[in-house]
Design a protein around this motif. Sequence first.
Motif, short mmCIF file in Angstrom:
data_model
loop_
_atom_site.label_atom_id
_atom_site.label_comp_id
_atom_site.label_asym_id
_atom_site.label_seq_id
_atom_site.Cartn_x
_atom_site.Cartn_y
_atom_site.Cartn_z
N ASP A 278 28.24 49.88 53.16
CA ASP A 278 27.85 51.21 53.63
C ASP A 278 26.58 51.69 52.95
N LEU A 279 26.48 51.49 51.64
CA LEU A 279 25.30 51.97 50.93
C LEU A 279 24.06 51.18 51.36
N ALA A 280 24.22 49.85 51.51
CA ALA A 280 23.09 49.04 51.98
C ALA A 280 22.67 49.49 53.37
N ALA A 281 23.64 49.81 54.22
CA ALA A 281 23.33 50.29 55.56
C ALA A 281 22.55 51.59 55.51
N SER A 282 22.90 52.46 54.57
CA SER A 282 22.19 53.75 54.47
C SER A 282 20.73 53.53 54.11
N TYR A 283 20.44 52.54 53.28
CA TYR A 283 19.05 52.23 52.94
C TYR A 283 18.30 51.73 54.18
N ARG A 284 18.92 50.81 54.93
CA ARG A 284 18.27 50.27 56.11
C ARG A 284 18.02 51.36 57.15
N LEU A 285 19.01 52.22 57.35
CA LEU A 285 18.85 53.30 58.32
C LEU A 285 17.78 54.29 57.87
N ALA A 286 17.72 54.56 56.57
CA ALA A 286 16.68 55.44 56.04
C ALA A 286 15.30 54.87 56.32
N MET B 114 14.54 52.88 58.83
CA MET B 114 14.32 53.05 60.26
C MET B 114 13.87 54.46 60.60
N LEU B 115 14.36 55.44 59.86
CA LEU B 115 14.05 56.84 60.13
C LEU B 115 12.78 57.31 59.42
N GLY B 116 12.16 56.43 58.64
CA GLY B 116 10.92 56.79 57.97
C GLY B 116 11.12 57.60 56.70
N TRP B 117 12.28 57.46 56.06
CA TRP B 117 12.57 58.24 54.86
C TRP B 117 12.11 57.55 53.57
N GLU B 118 11.73 56.28 53.64
CA GLU B 118 11.47 55.56 52.40
C GLU B 118 10.11 55.94 51.81
N ASP B 119 9.96 55.68 50.53
CA ASP B 119 8.73 55.95 49.79
C ASP B 119 8.40 54.69 48.99
N THR B 120 7.97 53.65 49.68
CA THR B 120 7.80 52.29 49.14
C THR B 120 9.04 51.90 48.33
N ILE B 121 8.88 51.62 47.02
CA ILE B 121 10.03 51.18 46.23
C ILE B 121 10.69 52.34 45.47
N TYR B 122 10.24 53.56 45.78
CA TYR B 122 10.75 54.72 45.05
C TYR B 122 11.81 55.45 45.89
N THR B 123 12.46 56.39 45.26
CA THR B 123 13.66 57.11 45.72
C THR B 123 14.85 56.17 45.72
N LEU C 105 22.48 49.96 63.86
CA LEU C 105 21.88 49.07 62.87
C LEU C 105 22.27 47.62 63.12
N ASP C 106 23.53 47.38 63.48
CA ASP C 106 24.00 46.02 63.73
C ASP C 106 23.24 45.36 64.87
N LYS C 107 22.80 46.16 65.84
CA LYS C 107 22.03 45.60 66.97
C LYS C 107 20.63 45.18 66.53
N VAL C 108 20.12 45.85 65.52
CA VAL C 108 18.74 45.57 65.06
C VAL C 108 18.72 44.48 64.00
#
Length: 246
Positions: free
Chosen positions: A14-22, A24-33, A237-240
């Motif tokens: 579940d936690l790994a999925a939340s990272y992948r979904l984030a 996809m949604l453009g929430w990441e900040d390279t290797i930060y957060t 996410l599973d489809k992607v």
Amino acid sequence: MNNDTQTEASLRRDLAASYRLAAMLGWEDTIYTHFSARLPGSGEPRFLINPFGLMFDEIRASDLIVVDVNGNIVEGNSDYNLAGFTIHSAVHMAREDAHCVLHTHTLAGMAVAACDDGLLTMNQISAEFYDRLGYHEYEGVAFNLDERSRIQASLGDNIALVLRHHGLLSVGESVADAFQIMYYLNKACEIQLATAQLSGLSKVSPMSDQLAEHVAGQFKKCEHERHLVWQAWLRKLDKVDPSYKD
């Protein structure tokens, strides 16, 4: 479902999925957060968090490391982000119900975090956070462990926190809860940012406190639906790319 009823393997997925979904949604900040999930068990909290150096769209369940509140790596060979440890350990130490903690540096979230008035109750989505959102004053990059007590006080028993000049934080009894809260908190910030860009054309009309309190109460009665939404996110996410489960 909270993490007392989940195995570590399922929490990792579940936690790994939340990272992948984030990502996809453009929430990441390279290797930060960073996102974290508290592991079940008695004693001092131990939690899963991302290893420092991976982008969100790279993270797999097996990559997540286990850290205790003293900063010891209990499981895993990678290091962690020190500021992330300060923030997440603070919440896990103070809130037994905060099994999952998400922290983001999104454009909209950081824009609202820089506003004197913070998040305005101007629509149905932002009304969910009426009297349920804390604010924490910026002290610089969170390398100082002494800041943990102040983060705890700022969060209180709220479901989310605006870190002034920094970003957003959500807490939940499960990954599903924390992700849903962050999704709509960020959405509320996006709407506010878009409204600010149009404010020269039309006057912003926030809700009355009485109406906002009523709508917040309505949202509280629907919180059980977060699990259904999370299952929908996982299907997408599973489809992607289902490799987050590895």
